[in-house]
Scaffold this motif. Sequence first.
Motif, PDB file in Angstrom:
ATOM      1  N   ASP A  88      13.747 -46.315 -13.779  1.00  0.00           N
ATOM      2  CA  ASP A  88      13.261 -46.147 -12.413  1.00  0.00           C
ATOM      3  C   ASP A  88      11.742 -46.347 -12.364  1.00  0.00           C
ATOM      4  O   ASP A  88      11.116 -46.085 -11.349  1.00  0.00           O
ATOM      5  CB  ASP A  88      13.643 -44.766 -11.866  1.00  0.00           C
ATOM      6  CG  ASP A  88      13.069 -43.624 -12.687  1.00  0.00           C
ATOM      7  OD1 ASP A  88      12.444 -43.873 -13.747  1.00  0.00           O
ATOM      8  OD2 ASP A  88      13.237 -42.467 -12.286  1.00  0.00           O
ATOM      9  N   ALA A  89      11.136 -46.844 -13.448  1.00  0.00           N
ATOM     10  CA  ALA A  89       9.691 -47.069 -13.498  1.00  0.00           C
ATOM     11  C   ALA A  89       9.271 -48.269 -12.649  1.00  0.00           C
ATOM     12  O   ALA A  89       8.098 -48.411 -12.326  1.00  0.00           O
ATOM     13  CB  ALA A  89       9.231 -47.266 -14.940  1.00  0.00           C
ATOM     14  N   PHE A  90      10.242 -49.118 -12.337  1.00  0.00           N
ATOM     15  CA  PHE A  90       9.988 -50.297 -11.506  1.00  0.00           C
ATOM     16  C   PHE A  90      11.092 -50.424 -10.486  1.00  0.00           C
ATOM     17  O   PHE A  90      12.219 -49.979 -10.716  1.00  0.00           O
ATOM     18  CB  PHE A  90       9.993 -51.587 -12.353  1.00  0.00           C
ATOM     19  CG  PHE A  90       8.990 -51.593 -13.453  1.00  0.00           C
ATOM     20  CD1 PHE A  90       7.695 -51.994 -13.213  1.00  0.00           C
ATOM     21  CD2 PHE A  90       9.348 -51.200 -14.731  1.00  0.00           C
ATOM     22  CE1 PHE A  90       6.757 -52.003 -14.239  1.00  0.00           C
ATOM     23  CE2 PHE A  90       8.428 -51.208 -15.766  1.00  0.00           C
ATOM     24  CZ  PHE A  90       7.123 -51.614 -15.521  1.00  0.00           C
ATOM     25  N   ARG A  91      10.779 -51.076  -9.380  1.00  0.00           N
ATOM     26  CA  ARG A  91      11.825 -51.517  -8.471  1.00  0.00           C
ATOM     27  C   ARG A  91      11.873 -53.042  -8.580  1.00  0.00           C
ATOM     28  O   ARG A  91      11.065 -53.645  -9.286  1.00  0.00           O
ATOM     29  CB  ARG A  91      11.578 -51.018  -7.051  1.00  0.00           C
ATOM     30  CG  ARG A  91      10.366 -51.536  -6.359  1.00  0.00           C
ATOM     31  CD  ARG A  91      10.290 -50.974  -4.922  1.00  0.00           C
ATOM     32  NE  ARG A  91       9.329 -51.707  -4.159  1.00  0.00           N
ATOM     33  CZ  ARG A  91       8.120 -51.267  -3.850  1.00  0.00           C
ATOM     34  NH1 ARG A  91       7.729 -50.074  -4.239  1.00  0.00           N
ATOM     35  NH2 ARG A  91       7.308 -52.020  -3.148  1.00  0.00           N
ATOM     36  N   ALA A  92      12.818 -53.646  -7.905  1.00  0.00           N
ATOM     37  CA  ALA A  92      13.002 -55.099  -7.999  1.00  0.00           C
ATOM     38  C   ALA A  92      11.666 -55.820  -7.830  1.00  0.00           C
ATOM     39  O   ALA A  92      10.818 -55.398  -7.036  1.00  0.00           O
ATOM     40  CB  ALA A  92      13.997 -55.565  -6.951  1.00  0.00           C
ATOM     41  N   GLY A  93      11.483 -56.889  -8.583  1.00  0.00           N
ATOM     42  CA  GLY A  93      10.238 -57.642  -8.532  1.00  0.00           C
ATOM     43  C   GLY A  93       9.174 -57.057  -9.448  1.00  0.00           C
ATOM     44  O   GLY A  93       8.015 -57.444  -9.369  1.00  0.00           O
ATOM     45  N   TRP A  94       9.541 -56.112 -10.310  1.00  0.00           N
ATOM     46  CA  TRP A  94       8.630 -55.446 -11.250  1.00  0.00           C
ATOM     47  C   TRP A  94       7.504 -54.710 -10.537  1.00  0.00           C
ATOM     48  O   TRP A  94       6.382 -54.636 -11.020  1.00  0.00           O
ATOM     49  CB  TRP A  94       8.076 -56.434 -12.284  1.00  0.00           C
ATOM     50  CG  TRP A  94       9.163 -57.090 -13.059  1.00  0.00           C
ATOM     51  CD1 TRP A  94       9.563 -58.378 -12.968  1.00  0.00           C
ATOM     52  CD2 TRP A  94      10.024 -56.473 -14.029  1.00  0.00           C
ATOM     53  NE1 TRP A  94      10.627 -58.615 -13.830  1.00  0.00           N
ATOM     54  CE2 TRP A  94      10.925 -57.445 -14.489  1.00  0.00           C
ATOM     55  CE3 TRP A  94      10.127 -55.175 -14.540  1.00  0.00           C
ATOM     56  CZ2 TRP A  94      11.905 -57.191 -15.438  1.00  0.00           C
ATOM     57  CZ3 TRP A  94      11.108 -54.922 -15.491  1.00  0.00           C
ATOM     58  CH2 TRP A  94      11.977 -55.925 -15.930  1.00  0.00           C
ATOM     59  N   ILE A  95       7.834 -54.135  -9.380  1.00  0.00           N
ATOM     60  CA  ILE A  95       6.863 -53.334  -8.636  1.00  0.00           C
ATOM     61  C   ILE A  95       6.879 -51.922  -9.226  1.00  0.00           C
ATOM     62  O   ILE A  95       7.909 -51.251  -9.192  1.00  0.00           O
ATOM     63  CB  ILE A  95       7.230 -53.278  -7.131  1.00  0.00           C
ATOM     64  CG1 ILE A  95       7.423 -54.692  -6.565  1.00  0.00           C
ATOM     65  CG2 ILE A  95       6.191 -52.478  -6.364  1.00  0.00           C
ATOM     66  CD1 ILE A  95       6.229 -55.589  -6.637  1.00  0.00           C
ATOM     67  N   PRO A  96       5.752 -51.446  -9.788  1.00  0.00           N
ATOM     68  CA  PRO A  96       5.732 -50.101 -10.359  1.00  0.00           C
ATOM     69  C   PRO A  96       5.989 -49.032  -9.299  1.00  0.00           C
ATOM     70  O   PRO A  96       5.629 -49.191  -8.130  1.00  0.00           O
ATOM     71  CB  PRO A  96       4.310 -49.965 -10.912  1.00  0.00           C
ATOM     72  CG  PRO A  96       3.813 -51.369 -11.059  1.00  0.00           C
ATOM     73  CD  PRO A  96       4.486 -52.145  -9.952  1.00  0.00           C
ATOM     74  N   GLN A  97       6.630 -47.964  -9.748  1.00  0.00           N
ATOM     75  CA  GLN A  97       6.846 -46.801  -8.889  1.00  0.00           C
ATOM     76  C   GLN A  97       6.844 -45.557  -9.776  1.00  0.00           C
ATOM     77  O   GLN A  97       6.866 -45.663 -10.998  1.00  0.00           O
ATOM     78  CB  GLN A  97       8.148 -46.920  -8.095  1.00  0.00           C
ATOM     79  CG  GLN A  97       9.393 -47.064  -8.916  1.00  0.00           C
ATOM     80  CD  GLN A  97      10.640 -47.299  -8.059  1.00  0.00           C
ATOM     81  OE1 GLN A  97      10.580 -47.458  -6.853  1.00  0.00           O
ATOM     82  NE2 GLN A  97      11.786 -47.315  -8.704  1.00  0.00           N
ATOM     83  N   ALA A  98       6.816 -44.393  -9.158  1.00  0.00           N
ATOM     84  CA  ALA A  98       6.821 -43.147  -9.924  1.00  0.00           C
ATOM     85  C   ALA A  98       8.041 -43.137 -10.839  1.00  0.00           C
ATOM     86  O   ALA A  98       9.161 -43.351 -10.394  1.00  0.00           O
ATOM     87  CB  ALA A  98       6.839 -41.949  -8.991  1.00  0.00           C
ATOM     88  N   ALA A  99       7.809 -42.889 -12.119  1.00  0.00           N
ATOM     89  CA  ALA A  99       8.886 -42.989 -13.107  1.00  0.00           C
ATOM     90  C   ALA A  99       9.354 -41.619 -13.566  1.00  0.00           C
ATOM     91  O   ALA A  99       8.567 -40.691 -13.694  1.00  0.00           O
ATOM     92  CB  ALA A  99       8.392 -43.780 -14.305  1.00  0.00           C
ATOM     93  N   PHE A 100      10.646 -41.524 -13.826  1.00  0.00           N
ATOM     94  CA  PHE A 100      11.234 -40.308 -14.373  1.00  0.00           C
ATOM     95  C   PHE A 100      11.788 -40.555 -15.771  1.00  0.00           C
ATOM     96  O   PHE A 100      11.624 -39.741 -16.662  1.00  0.00           O
ATOM     97  CB  PHE A 100      12.339 -39.799 -13.434  1.00  0.00           C
ATOM     98  CG  PHE A 100      12.954 -38.502 -13.866  1.00  0.00           C
ATOM     99  CD1 PHE A 100      12.212 -37.339 -13.907  1.00  0.00           C
ATOM    100  CD2 PHE A 100      14.282 -38.440 -14.232  1.00  0.00           C
ATOM    101  CE1 PHE A 100      12.768 -36.131 -14.300  1.00  0.00           C
ATOM    102  CE2 PHE A 100      14.862 -37.250 -14.624  1.00  0.00           C
ATOM    103  CZ  PHE A 100      14.107 -36.091 -14.662  1.00  0.00           C
ATOM    104  N   MET A 101      12.460 -41.711 -15.966  1.00  0.00           N
ATOM    105  CA  MET A 101      13.114 -41.929 -17.254  1.00  0.00           C
ATOM    106  C   MET A 101      13.457 -43.390 -17.491  1.00  0.00           C
ATOM    107  O   MET A 101      13.402 -44.225 -16.603  1.00  0.00           O
ATOM    108  CB  MET A 101      14.397 -41.119 -17.332  1.00  0.00           C
ATOM    109  CG  MET A 101      15.460 -41.615 -16.375  1.00  0.00           C
ATOM    110  SD  MET A 101      17.044 -40.810 -16.646  1.00  0.00           S
ATOM    111  CE  MET A 101      18.115 -42.015 -15.917  1.00  0.00           C
ATOM    112  N   VAL A 102      13.847 -43.649 -18.739  1.00  0.00           N
ATOM    113  CA  VAL A 102      14.519 -44.877 -19.150  1.00  0.00           C
ATOM    114  C   VAL A 102      15.881 -44.423 -19.649  1.00  0.00           C
ATOM    115  O   VAL A 102      15.974 -43.439 -20.398  1.00  0.00           O
ATOM    116  CB  VAL A 102      13.759 -45.597 -20.275  1.00  0.00           C
ATOM    117  CG1 VAL A 102      14.572 -46.758 -20.822  1.00  0.00           C
ATOM    118  CG2 VAL A 102      12.399 -46.068 -19.788  1.00  0.00           C
ATOM    119  N   GLY A 103      16.938 -45.095 -19.230  1.00  0.00           N
ATOM    120  CA  GLY A 103      18.287 -44.751 -19.668  1.00  0.00           C
ATOM    121  C   GLY A 103      18.898 -45.885 -20.447  1.00  0.00           C
ATOM    122  O   GLY A 103      18.583 -47.061 -20.223  1.00  0.00           O
TER     123      GLY A 103
END
Length: 154
Positions: A88-103
């Motif tokens: 959840d560190a990125f949204r589509a288009g590699w736009i950064p957003q507040a991140a919680f985790m990598v799964g």
Amino acid sequence: MTEATDEPGYPLRVTRHIAAPPERVWQVMTGQLEDYWCPRPWRTEIVEIDWRSGGRMATIMRGPDGESHEGDGVLLEVTPGKRIVFTDAFRAGWIPQAAFMVGCLEIAPEGEGTRYTATTWHWTKEACEQHRTMGFETGWATMADQLAELAEAR
């Protein structure tokens, strides 16, 4: 089985043996996500999943009393028949957003079935503890059980 480790990246992990071949488990993982992705009676609504590295993964989990939790991120890796990595560190288009985790959801042959392993990594110890407090062990173990139920049904 669930475990927490002292590995780098503050991981939480659930692992389970599924009495179905890896091909069947993969088919369910990618084709029936809405049927196992969150513990019942919650349900998952797929907004969009583009099953490729860099593809969007957007879902809404809906609770029985009208609760909802939106997740919008990207798939970092999709290795057919083996692994799905998302964040959840990125949204589509590699736009950064507040991140919680990598799964990461991984499957591998084991005996006459499949070893399923779900791991989440967190940027901070606090985020990892928050995820654990939110019910990671119970929730992700239930998700693994629901995946197994679907894969073993055939």
